[in-house]
Scaffold this motif. Structure first.
Motif, PDB file in Angstrom:
ATOM      1  N   PRO A  37      -6.556  -9.628   3.085  1.00 40.28           N
ATOM      2  CA  PRO A  37      -6.794  -8.279   2.885  1.00 40.28           C
ATOM      3  C   PRO A  37      -7.865  -7.966   3.877  1.00 40.28           C
ATOM      4  O   PRO A  37      -8.852  -8.902   4.655  1.00 40.28           O
ATOM      5  CB  PRO A  37      -7.424  -7.939   1.638  1.00 40.28           C
ATOM      6  CG  PRO A  37      -7.691  -9.029   0.926  1.00 40.28           C
ATOM      7  CD  PRO A  37      -6.753 -10.284   1.707  1.00 40.28           C
ATOM      8  N   PRO A  42     -13.128  -4.296  -1.080  1.00 37.65           N
ATOM      9  CA  PRO A  42     -11.778  -3.883  -1.672  1.00 37.65           C
ATOM     10  C   PRO A  42     -11.987  -2.972  -2.820  1.00 37.65           C
ATOM     11  O   PRO A  42     -10.997  -2.305  -3.091  1.00 37.65           O
ATOM     12  CB  PRO A  42     -11.404  -5.200  -1.944  1.00 37.65           C
ATOM     13  CG  PRO A  42     -12.291  -6.064  -2.371  1.00 37.65           C
ATOM     14  CD  PRO A  42     -13.635  -5.658  -1.380  1.00 37.65           C
ATOM     15  N   TYR A  79      -6.528  -3.952 -10.187  1.00 37.98           N
ATOM     16  CA  TYR A  79      -6.857  -2.876  -9.744  1.00 37.98           C
ATOM     17  C   TYR A  79      -6.725  -1.734 -11.217  1.00 37.98           C
ATOM     18  O   TYR A  79      -7.724  -0.865 -11.352  1.00 37.98           O
ATOM     19  CB  TYR A  79      -5.793  -2.110  -8.938  1.00 37.98           C
ATOM     20  CG  TYR A  79      -6.319  -2.679  -7.422  1.00 37.98           C
ATOM     21  CD1 TYR A  79      -7.159  -2.179  -6.649  1.00 37.98           C
ATOM     22  CD2 TYR A  79      -5.546  -3.932  -6.975  1.00 37.98           C
ATOM     23  CE1 TYR A  79      -7.521  -2.883  -5.517  1.00 37.98           C
ATOM     24  CE2 TYR A  79      -5.825  -4.322  -5.838  1.00 37.98           C
ATOM     25  CZ  TYR A  79      -6.730  -3.647  -5.064  1.00 37.98           C
ATOM     26  OH  TYR A  79      -7.393  -4.142  -3.686  1.00 37.98           O
ATOM     27  N   GLU A  98      -3.345  -1.620  -0.680  1.00 38.48           N
ATOM     28  CA  GLU A  98      -3.601  -3.036  -0.603  1.00 38.48           C
ATOM     29  C   GLU A  98      -2.443  -3.933  -0.310  1.00 38.48           C
ATOM     30  O   GLU A  98      -2.308  -4.780   0.610  1.00 38.48           O
ATOM     31  CB  GLU A  98      -4.194  -3.564  -2.011  1.00 38.48           C
ATOM     32  CG  GLU A  98      -4.247  -5.005  -1.963  1.00 38.48           C
ATOM     33  CD  GLU A  98      -5.596  -5.784  -1.299  1.00 38.48           C
ATOM     34  OE1 GLU A  98      -5.510  -6.885  -1.126  1.00 38.48           O
ATOM     35  OE2 GLU A  98      -6.242  -4.829  -0.959  1.00 38.48           O
ATOM     36  N   ARG A 101      -1.502  -3.509   3.435  1.00 34.67           N
ATOM     37  CA  ARG A 101      -2.449  -4.189   4.213  1.00 34.67           C
ATOM     38  C   ARG A 101      -1.945  -6.045   4.348  1.00 34.67           C
ATOM     39  O   ARG A 101      -2.010  -6.329   5.277  1.00 34.67           O
ATOM     40  CB  ARG A 101      -4.040  -4.461   3.732  1.00 34.67           C
ATOM     41  CG  ARG A 101      -4.841  -2.945   3.999  1.00 34.67           C
ATOM     42  CD  ARG A 101      -5.989  -3.313   3.553  1.00 34.67           C
ATOM     43  NE  ARG A 101      -6.489  -3.501   2.169  1.00 34.67           N
ATOM     44  CZ  ARG A 101      -6.820  -2.293   1.514  1.00 34.67           C
ATOM     45  NH1 ARG A 101      -6.798  -1.194   2.271  1.00 34.67           N
ATOM     46  NH2 ARG A 101      -7.229  -2.736   0.210  1.00 34.67           N
TER      47      ARG A 101
END
Length: 306
Positions: A37, A42, A79, A98, A101
């Motif tokens: 990432p 993040p 998350y 995410e 990415r």
């Protein structure tokens, strides 16, 4: 550092868990690693997870296809732990960013589809659990919940997807329940109970056995490290001991944990010394000392030392 390894101010049990995580990283498979990432924070939009990075070693196989296993669920759950600080729509959008990415458009789209199924499944499970009859027996309650989850999954996942996402956790839960049944069976003699436990050990998959045994191995190793240090050994000797037991990579990660722990203890020692100098008469001065040494998040955990 992942959410599961933000350990510096936890107790000894959490530190042991962090040691297990670095000494026994999740098994590598023949797969192509996904791109890492971006370097930006993040989880800047959820402050409680500041300084962590996402769980879930989600990867592609040699053919560039998404590997559907427990790691994908770990990523989603990392998350989703931010619910309450952000709403579900914002968190879902961040998970999708995410995934974009990490992956090319094809695997990212597949992972986002699975995310949608995962969220629908979680909602259905929450609703279905309300229908479960209360159980005084914890083992029966756990078994009823496991069976409920397994009945619901075909509505949201293919058999292969369900096996990949939940197979490892189901095996762990089933093994735990079998052991509870043996422990609670009053008709068994101690010898019979031991024999049945041994039979479960023999049937246990290698990955599950490794997961169960890893904490004990690491704790034994760290006891040996402590003894070695008490005898005057330095970092090189400790590194060689750990590298022989685990791997050079794990020994390096454990050495880094040692350095971080030593730095944290040094900060605590300096803080307590300055706190003693200002005395307890002025809370304003006490707070100035705290602010000098610790962030606001770290200060919430100072109670164990004060």
């Amino acid at each position: 550092m992942t959410a599961r390894m933000h350990w510096k101010t936890w107790g000894a049990g959490a530190l042991a868990a962090a040691l297990v995580a670095v000494a026994y990283p999740r098994p590598e498979v023949a797969a192509v690693a996904a791109a890492p990432p971006a370097a930006a924070d993040p989880f800047a939009f959820v402050r409680s997870m500041e300084g962590t990075r996402p769980d879930g070693d989600v990867r592609l196989d040699a053919g560039g296809q998404l590997v559907i296993d427990a790691e994908l669920g770990h990523l989603f759950d990392y998350y989703l732990a931010g619910l309450g600080e952000k709403d579900l729509r914002a968190i879902r959008a961040e998970i999708e960013r995410e995934l974009e990415r990490r992956f090319a458009p094809g695997p990212a789209a597949q992972a986002k589809r699975l995310l949608g199924s995962y969220l629908d499944y979680k909602r259905a499970l929450a609703d279905a659990e309300k229908t479960l009859a209360p159980q005084a027996d914890l083992a029966r309650a756990a078994r009823a919940r496991l069976e409920l989850k397994q009945r619901l999954r075909p509505q949201f996942f293919s058999a292969a997807e369900a096996s990949g996402l939940f197979g490892a956790s189901d095996a762990y839960d089933a093994d735990t329940l079998a052991r509870l049944d043996i422990e609670q069976d009053g008709t068994l003699t101690p010898v019979q109970r031991e024999e049945r436990m041994a039979a479960l050990d023999r049937r246990m998959p290698a990955a599950l056995r490794e997961e169960r045994e890893a904490p004990t191995r690491v704790i034994r190793m760290e006891a040996s490290v402590q003894k070695l240090r008490e005898q005057g050994a330095g970092d090189d000797e400790v590194y060689r001991l750990r590298a022989a037991a685990f791997s050079p990579e794990a020994a390096g990660r454990l050495a880094e944990l040692d350095r971080e722990e030593a730095a944290w203890k040094g900060r605590i020692k300096a803080y307590l010394a300055q706190r003693a100098e200002v005395g307890t008469g002025s809370e304003a001065l006490q707070q100035q000392v705290r602010d000098r040494h610790f962030s606001a998040e770290e200060q919430r955990r100072l109670g164990a030392y004060e």
